[in-house]
Design a protein around this motif. Sequence first.
Motif, short mmCIF file in Angstrom:
data_model
loop_
_atom_site.label_atom_id
_atom_site.label_comp_id
_atom_site.label_asym_id
_atom_site.label_seq_id
_atom_site.Cartn_x
_atom_site.Cartn_y
_atom_site.Cartn_z
N ARG A 171 3.52 -0.92 -4.10
CA ARG A 171 3.45 -2.13 -3.84
C ARG A 171 1.72 -2.59 -3.43
NH1 ARG A 171 6.70 -6.49 -2.08
NH2 ARG A 171 8.59 -5.41 -1.80
N ASN A 172 1.39 -3.54 -4.32
CA ASN A 172 0.15 -3.89 -3.78
C ASN A 172 0.07 -5.63 -3.97
OD1 ASN A 172 0.03 -4.53 -6.59
ND2 ASN A 172 -0.68 -2.44 -7.10
N ALA A 173 -1.21 -6.19 -3.55
CA ALA A 173 -1.30 -7.52 -3.59
C ALA A 173 -0.76 -8.21 -4.72
CB ALA A 173 -2.78 -7.69 -3.33
N LYS B 37 -2.82 8.50 3.49
CA LYS B 37 -2.06 9.64 3.58
C LYS B 37 -1.36 10.04 2.20
CE LYS B 37 -3.30 10.03 7.83
NZ LYS B 37 -4.16 11.26 8.06
N PHE B 38 -0.46 10.84 2.27
CA PHE B 38 0.19 11.15 0.90
C PHE B 38 1.23 9.91 0.63
CE2 PHE B 38 4.06 13.18 -1.31
CZ PHE B 38 3.43 13.44 -2.53
N MET B 39 1.07 9.41 -0.69
CA MET B 39 1.87 8.30 -1.35
C MET B 39 1.55 6.81 -0.48
SD MET B 39 3.62 9.91 -3.58
CE MET B 39 5.14 8.78 -4.05
N GLN B 40 0.03 6.89 -0.32
CA GLN B 40 -0.38 5.60 0.19
C GLN B 40 -1.40 5.26 -0.84
OE1 GLN B 40 -1.82 5.99 3.94
NE2 GLN B 40 0.26 5.38 5.15
N ALA C 238 -7.03 -0.52 -2.84
CA ALA C 238 -7.97 -1.03 -3.76
C ALA C 238 -9.29 -0.35 -3.15
CB ALA C 238 -7.71 -2.33 -3.70
N ALA C 239 -10.50 -0.08 -4.32
CA ALA C 239 -11.57 0.27 -3.69
C ALA C 239 -12.61 0.19 -4.81
CB ALA C 239 -11.38 1.58 -3.17
N ASP C 240 -13.79 0.05 -4.19
CA ASP C 240 -15.12 -0.01 -5.32
C ASP C 240 -15.48 1.25 -5.63
OD1 ASP C 240 -17.96 -0.28 -5.91
OD2 ASP C 240 -17.06 -2.13 -6.37
N ILE C 241 -15.67 1.77 -6.68
CA ILE C 241 -16.46 3.17 -6.73
C ILE C 241 -17.44 2.69 -7.67
CG2 ILE C 241 -16.30 5.62 -7.77
CD1 ILE C 241 -13.36 5.62 -7.01
N ALA C 242 -18.63 2.80 -7.46
CA ALA C 242 -20.08 2.68 -8.01
C ALA C 242 -19.95 1.32 -9.00
CB ALA C 242 -20.20 3.89 -9.03
N GLY D 235 0.89 -1.34 0.00
CA GLY D 235 0.03 0.00 0.03
C GLY D 235 0.87 1.34 -0.03
N ALA D 236 1.99 1.31 0.06
CA ALA D 236 2.98 2.38 -0.19
C ALA D 236 3.41 2.49 -1.64
CB ALA D 236 4.36 2.08 0.74
N GLN D 237 3.79 3.70 -1.96
CA GLN D 237 4.36 4.52 -3.16
C GLN D 237 5.87 4.87 -3.08
OE1 GLN D 237 1.24 7.09 -4.48
NE2 GLN D 237 0.96 5.57 -6.06
N LYS D 238 6.32 4.92 -4.09
CA LYS D 238 7.63 5.64 -4.16
C LYS D 238 7.92 6.08 -5.54
CE LYS D 238 12.61 5.34 -3.73
NZ LYS D 238 12.72 6.54 -2.62
N TYR D 239 8.06 7.47 -5.74
CA TYR D 239 8.70 8.36 -6.70
C TYR D 239 10.15 7.99 -7.14
CZ TYR D 239 10.43 12.05 -9.74
OH TYR D 239 10.90 12.89 -10.83
N THR D 240 10.57 7.58 -8.06
CA THR D 240 11.95 7.26 -8.11
C THR D 240 12.21 7.53 -9.78
OG1 THR D 240 13.74 5.79 -7.74
CG2 THR D 240 11.56 4.85 -8.73
N VAL D 241 13.39 7.13 -10.30
CA VAL D 241 13.85 7.05 -11.78
C VAL D 241 14.33 5.79 -11.97
CG1 VAL D 241 14.22 9.60 -11.52
CG2 VAL D 241 16.25 7.87 -11.37
#
Length: 365
Positions: A108-110, A170-173, A176-180, A86-92
């Motif tokens: 990183r996710n499931a 929070k920022f950079m988290q 997964a979610a259901d939207i409609a 559930g965490a993100q990273k900006y990189t190159v």
Amino acid sequence: MVTVTSSKQTPLYDLHLQLGAKMTTFAGYQMPVQYKSGIIHEHLHCRSQAGFFDISHMGQCRVSGEHAAEALEKLTPGGIVDLKPGAQKYTVLSNAEGGVIDDIIVTRNASGLSLIVNAGCKDKDFAYLRSQLPADCLFEALSDLALFALQGPGAAAVMAKFAAEAGRLKFMQACAADIAGSVCHISRSGYSGEDGFEISLPQADAERIARLLLAEDGVEPIGLGARDTLRLEAGLCLYGHELNETITPIEAGLQWIFKKGHRDFPGAEKILAQRQNGAERVRVGLLVDGRIPVREGCAIVHQDKQIGYVTSGSFSPSLSRPVAMALLDRRFAEPGAGLTALVRNSAIPVTVTSLPFVPHRYLRR
């Protein structure tokens, strides 16, 4: 005979036309530059309420396998193996000469590691990743997905209405979610400097979900023109301008992306030497005197000697004045330094300033 290659369309192409968008070809796609209210209105609306961006032209892919994080870390300045679910990273993605193949977002996710890459780079990025990742890593281009951004101080309330779990990020988290009825992957991130979200979802659901979001009070569509002025005010790099295959991450001011002790990545010798000793040129902000914009490619001079060049420049709607970013000889890069930009036959006074021009408003806590 000249062969004309038609540009691609995002799943929202027809909706953009219905909304009165002025379209242009960008990175091979027909994309909205602006809508009827214009770039300045869209920019200020995103800063004060909520802007909806179609960014489905961006590249999305997935890298999976037991050793996927370790493999990707060897292509970047690091931090990938440390990502929690559930965490993100900006990189190159760096090259052997220390330049940047592309700047990317890794989540990183499931199902593994999801990557977002720049639209104009995705073909070369995907080919590079396929060639560099080991056989026990599975690479998948996710061409069946659309991508939206919802940015601005009103974005959180709108997102919480449709996906409560996303509203708690929070920022950079990410989650997964259901939207409609549509399974979406949502991150609290963006390219405007504002609090906001990016939403990855099936193309088949794209127009329906876009209409739901746009129907909310305070949400308006935003085109590429305002997206660029927003990111410029936020001091964020644009690939092909502040980043390319000859500009290192240190020169671009990205010292914060590095993992301590990580030395096993392309171009490490040059990049880490610059990190320790400083680069000969650095990215800075410029405040421009007067009303004439200082655009990309303009020379920056001191006592008639060129000491750098403008990488991006435009009018800042938030500051009501032109601003720019430039790569400068570091000897002239101290905030407050007075320099000159050459715009055609005019010498325009500019002042070096710290970035960003407008403070970030990310939700970090």
